[in-house]
Scaffold this motif. Structure first.
Motif, PDB file in Angstrom:
ATOM      1  N   GLU A 191       0.826  -1.204   0.000  1.00 42.71           N
ATOM      2  CA  GLU A 191       0.000   0.000   0.000  1.00 42.71           C
ATOM      3  C   GLU A 191       0.864   1.260   0.000  1.00 42.71           C
ATOM      4  O   GLU A 191       0.550   2.247  -0.682  1.00 42.71           O
ATOM      5  N   GLN A 192       1.969   1.240   0.747  1.00 44.77           N
ATOM      6  CA  GLN A 192       2.909   2.361   0.745  1.00 44.77           C
ATOM      7  C   GLN A 192       3.462   2.603  -0.654  1.00 44.77           C
ATOM      8  O   GLN A 192       3.530   3.747  -1.125  1.00 44.77           O
ATOM      9  N   HIS A 226       0.910   4.166  -3.068  1.00 45.25           N
ATOM     10  CA  HIS A 226       0.807   5.608  -2.854  1.00 45.25           C
ATOM     11  C   HIS A 226       2.011   6.340  -3.457  1.00 45.25           C
ATOM     12  O   HIS A 226       1.863   7.423  -4.047  1.00 45.25           O
ATOM     13  N   ASP A 238       1.633   6.611  -7.166  1.00 42.43           N
ATOM     14  CA  ASP A 238       0.697   7.684  -7.505  1.00 42.43           C
ATOM     15  C   ASP A 238       1.385   9.050  -7.420  1.00 42.43           C
ATOM     16  O   ASP A 238       1.234   9.900  -8.295  1.00 42.43           O
ATOM     17  N   LYS A 239       2.160   9.241  -6.356  1.00 46.15           N
ATOM     18  CA  LYS A 239       2.790  10.541  -6.114  1.00 46.15           C
ATOM     19  C   LYS A 239       3.855  10.858  -7.148  1.00 46.15           C
ATOM     20  O   LYS A 239       3.939  11.990  -7.644  1.00 46.15           O
TER      21      LYS A 239
END
Length: 250
Positions: free
Chosen positions: A190-191, A194, A197-198
């Motif tokens: 999950e990290q 993210h 995405d960033k």
């Protein structure tokens, strides 16, 4: 000749063959070859029967996408195995059969990397050598993240600096990992989702060993499964590689 070829290393199994060339094995023992990932057990009988029954189909070129029934079967298996019912794979747009993950990883890297953007491919170390070869021949740099015991034989992603994430175009994962068998956990996946995405990089998860585990009640989690748990419905920036040779002796 492409000058980038000079960056490539000999295939490790070629080195191993030379190292073992003068070794005489104990004739009383049957060797267990922990080298190339070739099946060591018979293929399932029902598969060989189907191949025999359809042998006449070798007369025609297969389509690049494979037959619809195959893609649908793959999508159904992934949905069942990784609990993707909330966001099932589309067999026509999200599944592609290939002749081998090595070839697929190489081609994918060439298609994904932009060699005009000071790009970077990030990989765990130890690593499947095709990550390196595909990276160098795509014209960008390779950044290796050590998989140390103090971090559970997984990269310490918290230690990766901002510049690396900014330059990263592909982050390779191998879970369960080779040679340690270490599994990237849900929190880490999950990290990384993210982070992708960033910084807009692709997560490429090599899950060829996903079906090799000892606890039937606790199968290794996969990247797509982590996406669903996060409520992601599009699997943006995520690609997963699986192998029939490891799970089905094919």
């Amino acid at each position: 000749m492409n000058p980038l070829l000079d960056k490539l290393q000999p295939y490790p199994f070629e080195k191993l063959t030379k190292l073992l060339g003068e070794v005489l094995a104990n004739p009383k023992l049957a060797p267990i070859k922990l080298s190339i990932g070739e099946p060591k057990h018979p293929a399932p009988e029902f598969v060989t029967k189907i191949l025999i029954d359809n042998i006449n189909k070798v007369e025609t070129y297969p389509t690049t996408k494979g037959i619809p029934e195959l893609r649908e079967s793959i999508a159904n298996w992934a949905t069942q195995r990784f609990d993707l019912a909330q966001s099932p794979l589309n067999p026509d747009t999200q599944v592609l059969p290939v002749n081998g993950t090595r070839e697929a990883i190489f081609s994918f890297t060439q298609a994904c990397v932009d060699d005009t953007a000071n790009g970077l491919v990030v990989s765990p170390n130890p690593f499947y050598q095709i990550y390196e070869g595909a990276t160098y021949l795509s014209g960008v740099d390779l950044k290796l993240l050590p998989c140390l015991e103090e971090h559970g034989f997984q990269p310490d992603f918290d230690a990766v600096d901002e510049e690396t994430w900014q330059r990263c175009q592909i982050l390779f994962l191998c879970s369960p990992g080779n040679p340690t068998g270490a599994v990237v956990d849900l929190e880490t996946l999950e990290q990384l989702i993210h982070l992708s995405d960033k910084y807009d990089f692709v997560l490429a998860s090599d899950e060829c060993y996903s079906e090799i585990y000892t606890d039937e009640t606790n199968a290794p989690i996969g990247l797509l499964e982590a996406c669903v748990k996060l409520g992601r419905v599009d699997y943006k920036n995520c690609i997963v590689f699986h192998s029939l040779s490891k799970r089905s002796n094919l």
